[in-house]
Design an enzyme around this catalytic site. Structure first.
Site, PDB file in Angstrom:
ATOM      1  N   GLU A 233       0.887  -1.172   0.000  1.00 35.55           N
ATOM      2  CA  GLU A 233       0.000   0.000   0.000  1.00 35.55           C
ATOM      3  C   GLU A 233       0.916   1.209   0.000  1.00 35.55           C
ATOM      4  O   GLU A 233       1.444   1.592   1.043  1.00 35.55           O
ATOM      5  CB  GLU A 233      -0.845   0.018   1.279  1.00 35.55           C
ATOM      6  CG  GLU A 233      -1.768  -1.157   1.458  1.00 35.55           C
ATOM      7  CD  GLU A 233      -2.992  -1.061   0.580  1.00 35.55           C
ATOM      8  OE1 GLU A 233      -3.314   0.043   0.110  1.00 35.55           O
ATOM      9  OE2 GLU A 233      -3.617  -2.101   0.344  1.00 35.55           O
ATOM     10  N   CYS A 267      -2.369   9.508   2.208  1.00 29.75           N
ATOM     11  CA  CYS A 267      -1.929   8.932   0.931  1.00 29.75           C
ATOM     12  C   CYS A 267      -2.872   9.301  -0.200  1.00 29.75           C
ATOM     13  O   CYS A 267      -2.448   9.510  -1.320  1.00 29.75           O
ATOM     14  CB  CYS A 267      -1.768   7.426   1.042  1.00 29.75           C
ATOM     15  SG  CYS A 267      -3.251   6.603   1.619  1.00 29.75           S
TER      16      CYS A 267
HETATM   17  P1  NAD Z   1       8.204   4.914   4.823  1.00 26.55           P
HETATM   18  O1  NAD Z   1       8.261   4.221   3.541  1.00 26.55           O
HETATM   19  O2  NAD Z   1       9.288   5.833   5.182  1.00 26.55           O
HETATM   20  O3  NAD Z   1       8.094   3.879   6.043  1.00 26.55           O
HETATM   21  C1  NAD Z   1       7.030   2.950   6.154  1.00 26.55           C
HETATM   22  C2  NAD Z   1       7.453   1.858   7.122  1.00 26.55           C
HETATM   23  O4  NAD Z   1       8.458   1.062   6.506  1.00 26.55           O
HETATM   24  C3  NAD Z   1       8.061   2.374   8.420  1.00 26.55           C
HETATM   25  O5  NAD Z   1       7.616   1.550   9.483  1.00 26.55           O
HETATM   26  C4  NAD Z   1       9.544   2.186   8.193  1.00 26.55           C
HETATM   27  O6  NAD Z   1      10.302   2.045   9.375  1.00 26.55           O
HETATM   28  C5  NAD Z   1       9.562   0.908   7.393  1.00 26.55           C
HETATM   29  N1  NAD Z   1      10.768   0.683   6.583  1.00 26.55           N
HETATM   30  C6  NAD Z   1      11.596   1.589   6.030  1.00 26.55           C
HETATM   31  N2  NAD Z   1      12.579   0.968   5.343  1.00 26.55           N
HETATM   32  C7  NAD Z   1      12.352  -0.365   5.451  1.00 26.55           C
HETATM   33  C8  NAD Z   1      12.991  -1.537   4.952  1.00 26.55           C
HETATM   34  N3  NAD Z   1      14.088  -1.450   4.187  1.00 26.55           N
HETATM   35  N4  NAD Z   1      12.481  -2.752   5.246  1.00 26.55           N
HETATM   36  C9  NAD Z   1      11.356  -2.844   5.988  1.00 26.55           C
HETATM   37  N5  NAD Z   1      10.723  -1.786   6.510  1.00 26.55           N
HETATM   38  C10 NAD Z   1      11.195  -0.548   6.239  1.00 26.55           C
HETATM   39  O7  NAD Z   1       6.781   5.650   4.811  1.00 26.55           O
HETATM   40  P2  NAD Z   1       6.255   6.717   5.842  1.00 26.55           P
HETATM   41  O8  NAD Z   1       7.008   7.977   5.587  1.00 26.55           O
HETATM   42  O9  NAD Z   1       6.202   6.149   7.221  1.00 26.55           O
HETATM   43  O10 NAD Z   1       4.726   6.881   5.364  1.00 26.55           O
HETATM   44  C11 NAD Z   1       4.337   7.762   4.385  1.00 26.55           C
HETATM   45  C12 NAD Z   1       4.184   7.041   3.058  1.00 26.55           C
HETATM   46  O11 NAD Z   1       3.215   6.020   3.179  1.00 26.55           O
HETATM   47  C13 NAD Z   1       3.669   7.958   1.970  1.00 26.55           C
HETATM   48  O12 NAD Z   1       4.308   7.671   0.753  1.00 26.55           O
HETATM   49  C14 NAD Z   1       2.199   7.601   1.893  1.00 26.55           C
HETATM   50  O13 NAD Z   1       1.586   7.895   0.668  1.00 26.55           O
HETATM   51  C15 NAD Z   1       2.258   6.134   2.138  1.00 26.55           C
HETATM   52  N6  NAD Z   1       0.954   5.664   2.573  1.00 26.55           N
HETATM   53  C16 NAD Z   1       0.242   4.809   1.767  1.00 26.55           C
HETATM   54  C17 NAD Z   1      -1.030   4.401   2.149  1.00 26.55           C
HETATM   55  C18 NAD Z   1      -1.860   3.484   1.291  1.00 26.55           C
HETATM   56  O14 NAD Z   1      -2.838   2.941   1.792  1.00 26.55           O
HETATM   57  N7  NAD Z   1      -1.522   3.254   0.045  1.00 26.55           N
HETATM   58  C19 NAD Z   1      -1.569   4.859   3.350  1.00 26.55           C
HETATM   59  C20 NAD Z   1      -0.808   5.735   4.104  1.00 26.55           C
HETATM   60  C21 NAD Z   1       0.451   6.115   3.738  1.00 26.55           C
END
Ligand code: NAD
Length: 522
Positions: A233, A267
């Site tokens: 997502e 998002c």
């Molecule tokens: P992010 O990608 O920085 O982090 C998301 C999660 O992934 C965090 O828990 C982070 O610690 C973890 N993570 C980071 N690197 C990783 C790795 N190499 N392996 C495993 N886990 C890892 O995202 P964010 O800044 O926390 O959230 C914002 C983003 O999420 C935006 O792009 C937003 O659009 C998206 N988002 C999508 C939806 C949807 O339903 N499609 C909903 C909400 C947010």
């Protein structure tokens, strides 16, 4: 090695309100192993038993509402009512899932086709240990619903909340641990991307990620090493299309709401608006007026006079500023709003934008509403689709058929007509993305069923003489099998007759040959 600490910092005030030790990579592996062992017990419970336990959790969530909104308020800087919206969506989804799960997860009898002597069934079995990796923008409602759906389907879960909103992660852990019947089946690990990566390496059986597109790609790549299925997502750049027959005042009001709600950190926020020429001036004027009404600020009171808090993650503020600078340097004009103090911004309505600007191409995830004038709806659709993301979109028209016609042409996984964002809050609507917004779904039947794998089985006695299984396997049945295939699946009477008659034609010709050979011999 020194234990790393995650501090809880209120982004609105900068005040520290707690901390948690990061889980070590070794402890992450232990958590997955522990959940693999407890999976046997949890998956052995009936759906009804699991629902009864999850209903206790639902009751707890409602009882603890004020504690939950207090932590969300401090952790994200959002108002307590916005925190309550997260809780509302979570409880609504859990309640509707509990009502539907017995039906959806029930063993299904399917047709056995020509295998008339067999009975065929599909059971929906859990994967095993599900890893849920969550973001910071809605730390409750993007973490708990996938955890609860995975549990309902019979999996055990290891959750890794975002390091940016670690206090909510600790709260979720505490809530789960306070329901004794649920406590042994969920583990929460705390930490940053390193710990997320360690979770993938610990080989869970399924990974559900909500986060940015670059993170999704990294996780997918790491998971491919172990062939772990992943649901992604990811980010969005949702377009809003305003047609000439739209209610312009409502579009401006709810468009501004969709752009600025949660400080634009959604998002499926309205990230770009396309308005047909004839309605452009009026739409811009009204949007500016609504944006000016939306005040930024922070209070821990239950009812807040402010519409939005600060940008939650300071790293996100850097992205917002970079997009603004780039747009301004290319001729964009900010009609209202801008940076206030700290991480706070006043809602920004921006015009004279085009697709050369980062603001119109990449995910900004901040309090911006860029509006672009378009010649007609065809141009609006073309520009809406001129983007790598494909999460949601909104279309505004008072003629629903007209709006649906335009919606059908937009490359997005969900579209809402005459509103913004709301499709996410409707539990029975599957939500997810296409293109760079990922795949997999949350909510809806699909959101629950992704946490299962179909197990199929066929039962019956050993094949008997007139069983199609026997006919197809035994030699000497070429013509009979052809006749069966033709009669059952032939697409015209001619084809049915031609295949069926082969059974006799070949027999008759073989008989004739035999007779003629015999008469020659005589
Ligand atoms: P992010 O990608 O920085 O982090 C998301 C999660 O992934 C965090 O828990 C982070 O610690 C973890 N993570 C980071 N690197 C990783 C790795 N190499 N392996 C495993 N886990 C890892 O995202 P964010 O800044 O926390 O959230 C914002 C983003 O999420 C935006 O792009 C937003 O659009 C998206 N988002 C999508 C939806 C949807 O339903 N499609 C909903 C909400 C947010």
């Amino acid at each position: 090695m020194e234990t790393e600490i995650l501090s809880f910092i209120n982004p609105a005030t900068g005040a520290k309100f707690g901390e948690v030790k990061m889980t070590t990579a070794e402890a992450v592996e232990n958590a997955v192993n522990e959940m693999r062992q407890s999976f046997v017990i949890w998956s052995g419970k009936s759906v009804r038993e699991r629902i009864d336990i999850l209903r206790k959790f639902q009751a707890l969530l409602i009882d603890k509402r004020d504690e939950i909104t207090d932590i969300l308020n401090q952790d994200c800087g959002k108002s307590r009512q916005d925190g309550l919206i997260e809780l509302f969506i979570t409880v609504d989804m859990l309640s509707q899932y509990c009502a539907q799960a017995p039906k959806w997860l029930k063993r299904k009898r399917v047709s056995s086709g020509l295998y008339l002597f067999k009975q065929c069934f599909v059971e929906y079995r859990p994967h095993g240990v599900v890893a849920v990796i969550a973001p910071w923008n809605y730390p409750l409602t993007l973490a708990l619903p996938p955890v609860l759906a995975a549990l309902l389907a019979g999996n055990t879960v290891v959750l890794k909340p975002s390091e940016v909103t670690a206090a909510t992660g600790v709260l979720i852990e505490k809530l789960i641990q306070s329901v004794p019947e649920l406590a042994p089946f969920v583990r929460v690990v705390h930490g940053d991307g390193k710990i997320g990566a360690a979770l993938t390496q610990a080989k869970p059986d399924y990974i559900f990620v909500t986060g940015s597109t670059p993170t999704g790609k990294k996780i997918l790549q790491a998971a491919s090493e172990h062939l772990i299925p992943v649901a992604l997502e990811l980010g969005g750049k949702d377009a809003m299309i305003v047609l000439d027959d739209a209610d312009i005042d409502a579009a401006a009001r709810w468009g501004a709401w969709g752009a600025f709600f949660n400080c634009g950190q959604t998002c499926m926020a309205v990230e770009r608006v396309y308005v047909v020429e004839s309605k452009y001036e009026e739409f811009v004027k009204r949007s500016v007026s609504y944006a000016k009404e939306l005040k930024a600020g922070f209070t821990s009171e239950f009812d807040s006079p402010y519409f939005m808090g600060p940008v939650t993650d300071p790293r996100q503020a850097d992205i917002v500023d970079r997009h603004l600078e780039d747009a301004r340097s290319k001729g964009a004009r900010v009609l209202t709003g801008g940076k206030a103090q700290g991480g706070f911004y006043n809602p920004m309505v921006i015009v004279d934008v085009d697709h050369s600007m980062l603001l119109m191409r990449e995910e900004t995830f901040g309090p911006v509403m860029p509006i672009m004038k378009v010649k007609d709806e065809a141009e609006a659709i073309r520009l809406a689709n001129d983007n790598a993301f494909g999460l949601g979109a909104s279309v505004w028209s008072q003629n629903i058929a007209h709006a649906k016609n335009v919606a059908d042409k937009v490359q997005a996984a969900s579209v809402i007509v005459n509103d913004s964002i709301a499709q996410f809050g409707i539990p029975m609507l599957p939500f997810g993305g296409v293109k760079d917004s990922g795949f997999g779904r949350t909510h809806g039947q699909e959101g629950l069923m992704q946490f299962t794998r179909p197990f199929s089985y066929a039962v019956g006695g050993a094949p008997i003489k007139w069983d199609v299984a026997t006919i197809l396997r035994e030699n000497g049945h070429y013509d009979l099998a052809t006749a069966i295939m033709g009669i059952v699946y032939g697409t015209s009477l001619r084809q049915k007759w031609e295949t069926f008659s082969q059974l006799f034609r070949r027999k008759a010709s073989a008989h004739a040959q035999k007779v003629s050979a015999q008469s020659k011999a005589d």
